[in-house]
Design a protein around this motif. Structure first.
Motif, PDB file in Angstrom:
ATOM      1  N   ASN A 217       0.848  -1.192   0.000  1.00  0.00           N
ATOM      2  CA  ASN A 217       0.000   0.000   0.000  1.00  0.00           C
ATOM      3  C   ASN A 217       0.877   1.233   0.000  1.00  0.00           C
ATOM      4  OD1 ASN A 217      -2.766  -0.816   0.040  1.00  0.00           O
ATOM      5  ND2 ASN A 217      -2.339  -1.759   2.014  1.00  0.00           N
ATOM      6  N   ASN A 218       0.685   2.065  -0.974  1.00  0.00           N
ATOM      7  CA  ASN A 218       1.396   3.339  -1.034  1.00  0.00           C
ATOM      8  C   ASN A 218       0.474   4.398  -0.434  1.00  0.00           C
ATOM      9  OD1 ASN A 218       2.829   5.636  -1.593  1.00  0.00           O
ATOM     10  ND2 ASN A 218       2.791   5.369  -3.810  1.00  0.00           N
ATOM     11  N   TYR A 219       0.375   4.389   0.884  1.00  0.00           N
ATOM     12  CA  TYR A 219      -0.536   5.302   1.559  1.00  0.00           C
ATOM     13  C   TYR A 219      -0.197   6.756   1.263  1.00  0.00           C
ATOM     14  CZ  TYR A 219      -2.044   1.218   4.217  1.00  0.00           C
ATOM     15  OH  TYR A 219      -2.543  -0.001   4.580  1.00  0.00           O
TER      16      TYR A 219
ATOM     17  N   GLY B 297       1.255   8.095  -1.353  1.00  0.00           N
ATOM     18  CA  GLY B 297       0.844   8.451  -2.714  1.00  0.00           C
ATOM     19  C   GLY B 297      -0.658   8.627  -2.828  1.00  0.00           C
ATOM     20  N   LYS B 298      -1.413   7.738  -2.180  1.00  0.00           N
ATOM     21  CA  LYS B 298      -2.874   7.840  -2.195  1.00  0.00           C
ATOM     22  C   LYS B 298      -3.330   9.117  -1.493  1.00  0.00           C
ATOM     23  CE  LYS B 298      -3.655   2.847  -2.171  1.00  0.00           C
ATOM     24  NZ  LYS B 298      -4.132   1.707  -1.358  1.00  0.00           N
ATOM     25  N   ILE B 299      -2.713   9.410  -0.345  1.00  0.00           N
ATOM     26  CA  ILE B 299      -3.082  10.608   0.410  1.00  0.00           C
ATOM     27  C   ILE B 299      -2.800  11.861  -0.398  1.00  0.00           C
ATOM     28  CG2 ILE B 299      -2.359  12.020   2.396  1.00  0.00           C
ATOM     29  CD1 ILE B 299      -2.182   9.309   3.957  1.00  0.00           C
TER      30      ILE B 299
ATOM     31  N   THR C 222      -2.567  12.186  -3.629  1.00  0.00           N
ATOM     32  CA  THR C 222      -3.508  12.251  -4.756  1.00  0.00           C
ATOM     33  C   THR C 222      -4.881  12.729  -4.290  1.00  0.00           C
ATOM     34  OG1 THR C 222      -2.322  10.491  -5.908  1.00  0.00           O
ATOM     35  CG2 THR C 222      -4.607  10.903  -6.585  1.00  0.00           C
ATOM     36  N   LEU C 223      -5.362  12.199  -3.183  1.00  0.00           N
ATOM     37  CA  LEU C 223      -6.684  12.607  -2.680  1.00  0.00           C
ATOM     38  C   LEU C 223      -6.694  14.068  -2.260  1.00  0.00           C
ATOM     39  CD1 LEU C 223      -7.586   9.368  -0.716  1.00  0.00           C
ATOM     40  CD2 LEU C 223      -8.762  10.255  -2.760  1.00  0.00           C
TER      41      LEU C 223
ATOM     42  N   LEU D 238     -10.319  10.013   2.002  1.00  0.00           N
ATOM     43  CA  LEU D 238      -9.055  10.503   2.563  1.00  0.00           C
ATOM     44  C   LEU D 238      -8.960  10.122   4.044  1.00  0.00           C
ATOM     45  CD1 LEU D 238      -6.423  12.100   2.262  1.00  0.00           C
ATOM     46  CD2 LEU D 238      -7.748  14.186   2.607  1.00  0.00           C
TER      47      LEU D 238
ATOM     48  N   VAL E  68      -8.025   6.343   4.186  1.00  0.00           N
ATOM     49  CA  VAL E  68      -6.628   6.071   3.829  1.00  0.00           C
ATOM     50  C   VAL E  68      -5.680   6.626   4.891  1.00  0.00           C
ATOM     51  CG1 VAL E  68      -4.814   6.440   2.097  1.00  0.00           C
ATOM     52  CG2 VAL E  68      -7.156   5.972   1.360  1.00  0.00           C
TER      53      VAL E  68
ATOM     54  N   TRP F  94      -3.059   4.471   7.063  1.00  0.00           N
ATOM     55  CA  TRP F  94      -1.645   4.855   7.127  1.00  0.00           C
ATOM     56  C   TRP F  94      -1.218   5.038   8.582  1.00  0.00           C
ATOM     57  CZ3 TRP F  94       0.771  10.216   6.588  1.00  0.00           C
ATOM     58  CH2 TRP F  94       2.147  10.120   6.343  1.00  0.00           C
TER      59      TRP F  94
END
Length: 145
Positions: free
Chosen positions: A3-5, A7-9, A11-12, A124, A127, A131
């Motif tokens: 999980n690329n937390y 990167g997801k955060i 992006t969101l 968000l 995620v 994280w």
């Protein structure tokens, strides 16, 4: 699958900021039509405009700083603070949505956008929570909780 937390955060937050930019229009719509931002706000005093713009700048700048911090920081304390920040923004978004619905003239495309932004905020939150609970890797790749 890892999980690329972060990167997801990031992006969101960026998607959220783009939506907020569209929602508030930040004075861009008058500029696109060749009007002065100040001219488009004649009904409001300059002090009110200044105060609102400072609040909008703060509301917009905090996620920008969170994006930068998320790139460079992964310690437990920051993760907890960041999660709290996402909850705070979700509460603000919900309040904004309710207040928009109470306006005398409801602008439904803006309501739709605020619902979308609120849902993005909830994602968000999820995620950021994941994280916050995820183990922390040290520089040697060992896991620490």
């Amino acid at each position: 699958m890892t999980n690329n937390y972060q990167g997801k955060i990031i992006t969101l937050w960026l998607v959220f900021l783009l939506g907020i930019l569209f929602h508030t229009q930040l004075g861009l719509m008058p500029l696109f039509h060749g009007l002065s931002v100040i001219e488009s706000q004649k009904a409001t005093s300059m002090n009110q405009i200044s105060s609102i713009m400072w609040l909008m700048l703060g509301f917009f700048t905090i996620p920008i700083l969170a994006i930068i911090a998320t790139v460079f920081t992964a310690n437990r304390r920051y993760r907890v603070i960041h999660f709290g920040l996402t909850i705070f923004y979700s509460i603000l978004n919900l309040a904004h949505l309710v207040l928009d619905l109470l306006l005398p003239q409801v602008i439904w495309y803006q309501i739709t956008l605020m619902v979308i932004l609120f849902l993005i905020g909830l994602l968000l939150n999820l995620v950021a929570f994941q994280w916050m609970k995820a183990p922390i890797k040290n520089h040697l790749g060992d896991l620490r909780s």
